[in-house]
Design an enzyme around this catalytic site. Sequence first.
Site, PDB file in Angstrom:
ATOM      1  N   GLN A   2     103.004  62.410 -55.060  1.00  0.00           N
ATOM      2  CA  GLN A   2     103.342  61.641 -53.860  1.00  0.00           C
ATOM      3  C   GLN A   2     102.672  60.280 -53.871  1.00  0.00           C
ATOM      4  O   GLN A   2     103.250  59.283 -53.428  1.00  0.00           O
ATOM      5  CB  GLN A   2     102.959  62.415 -52.601  1.00  0.00           C
ATOM      6  N   ARG A  15     125.944  68.039 -48.608  1.00  0.00           N
ATOM      7  CA  ARG A  15     126.046  66.813 -49.398  1.00  0.00           C
ATOM      8  C   ARG A  15     125.068  66.832 -50.566  1.00  0.00           C
ATOM      9  O   ARG A  15     125.385  66.349 -51.660  1.00  0.00           O
ATOM     10  CB  ARG A  15     125.791  65.600 -48.500  1.00  0.00           C
ATOM     11  N   GLY A  32     115.751  57.892 -43.794  1.00  0.00           N
ATOM     12  CA  GLY A  32     116.216  59.179 -43.306  1.00  0.00           C
ATOM     13  C   GLY A  32     116.068  60.275 -44.336  1.00  0.00           C
ATOM     14  O   GLY A  32     115.588  60.063 -45.451  1.00  0.00           O
ATOM     15  N   GLU A  79     116.038  52.161 -54.534  1.00  0.00           N
ATOM     16  CA  GLU A  79     114.809  52.940 -54.643  1.00  0.00           C
ATOM     17  C   GLU A  79     114.210  52.689 -56.028  1.00  0.00           C
ATOM     18  O   GLU A  79     114.948  52.495 -56.998  1.00  0.00           O
ATOM     19  CB  GLU A  79     115.097  54.434 -54.488  1.00  0.00           C
ATOM     20  N   GLY A  99     120.167  63.230 -48.484  1.00  0.00           N
ATOM     21  CA  GLY A  99     121.493  63.767 -48.246  1.00  0.00           C
ATOM     22  C   GLY A  99     122.144  63.381 -46.938  1.00  0.00           C
ATOM     23  O   GLY A  99     123.278  63.787 -46.671  1.00  0.00           O
ATOM     24  N   VAL A 100     121.475  62.572 -46.116  1.00  0.00           N
ATOM     25  CA  VAL A 100     122.029  62.255 -44.799  1.00  0.00           C
ATOM     26  C   VAL A 100     123.123  61.190 -44.872  1.00  0.00           C
ATOM     27  O   VAL A 100     123.842  60.967 -43.906  1.00  0.00           O
ATOM     28  CB  VAL A 100     120.905  61.810 -43.841  1.00  0.00           C
ATOM     29  N   GLY A 101     123.284  60.549 -46.034  1.00  0.00           N
ATOM     30  CA  GLY A 101     124.342  59.554 -46.214  1.00  0.00           C
ATOM     31  C   GLY A 101     123.838  58.145 -46.403  1.00  0.00           C
ATOM     32  O   GLY A 101     124.582  57.182 -46.257  1.00  0.00           O
ATOM     33  N   LYS A 102     122.582  57.994 -46.792  1.00  0.00           N
ATOM     34  CA  LYS A 102     121.952  56.670 -46.867  1.00  0.00           C
ATOM     35  C   LYS A 102     122.529  55.817 -47.982  1.00  0.00           C
ATOM     36  O   LYS A 102     122.902  54.671 -47.762  1.00  0.00           O
ATOM     37  CB  LYS A 102     120.446  56.846 -47.061  1.00  0.00           C
ATOM     38  N   THR A 103     122.592  56.367 -49.185  1.00  0.00           N
ATOM     39  CA  THR A 103     123.028  55.558 -50.315  1.00  0.00           C
ATOM     40  C   THR A 103     124.500  55.224 -50.244  1.00  0.00           C
ATOM     41  O   THR A 103     124.907  54.125 -50.613  1.00  0.00           O
ATOM     42  CB  THR A 103     122.715  56.276 -51.628  1.00  0.00           C
TER      43      THR A 103
END
Length: 356
Positions: free
Chosen positions: A122, A208, A61, A86, A64-68
Amino acid sequence: MMDSRATYVPPKKISESNSNAEEDPTDCSKPITLKVPTVSETVLATIPHKPQRHLTVYLEGCVGVGKTTMFKYVVDNMFVHTAYDEPMDHWTKWFPENILQTIHEAVNLPTQEQHAYVFSCQNLIATSFLARESGIVKTHPAPFDPSVDVISIADRHALAAYVAFPIHHFLQGRFTYMELQCMLWAFKQDSVDTIFLLQGCSEETLRRVKRRNRKVEHGVTIEYINSLQAAYTVILSTWYRATEYQYSAKRTVSEEISFFIAGPRRTLFYILYDKRPITLPEIEILKLFRKISNDLKKLVLIPVNFQRLVYSSALRRLQDLLIVTPGVTSYIHNENVDTATCAVADNPHFNHHDVS
């Protein structure tokens, strides 16, 4: 407790010449003891043995969406065989420069230099996932059975580095068309993986990011978040279309391409066709479309929105989805955030027909 052992006594032999025959002298042998199975042993014996499976779960995702935070909560509150972070050391320590910092700072460079730096960085970010994945042994995915199966959880899937972020860079004008093509051709999906695609409110996600105050993310804006969220929406809608594709030798090149670009315009197929260089032959476009389709069909994407849930509820939801989903892969990212969320509708049942 009653003894479950019974004593077996052999029958007496009858003499044919005398109805009042005497007992056979061999009858003096010791009694034979037989084991009578208990009820529980009988039941267990009738249940077929189910071999233990080892499933690798990926969380994916936007930053900042709350993954970690979710990743850490899962590791702390659920038995996890292995937790794969990661490859941050690759990005920040092992390369000659901090490539995360370089790629964020490249936005201020002139266009030509910007393209060179972003594309180079990248590629370095993407190849680091290959090093991490080389140690992961995957079995064919199946619905998760918590009574016998074990899981490992991984922070991000290679899909992020090879597909999601390149689409994001292309949408932002930092990747050329052919640079995007190069990253898509480099992506290779060999195993069947299932990815939890974490979604959320852009404003809350940016809050976040600012709250965790990472130096390399100081330049992240709401436009950046929206672009990256859009890239994941493109992947999800492309995946829906790819799962419907069936190769047919009877169709012409134009008919094949028409199938891929039909439907919602917010698919990678449509973007690649719409933005293609005029000199690029259609057969080359079709080869890439088939390749993308074959890769994405090996993924099971599960879009979820955990931002409005406390982590205990999110974990229960994740476990329920693992049990009913044929295979699991997911993404998670290191971040310190609380459970505050945006007041937006939680729609776990993503409808790809709504993608515009």
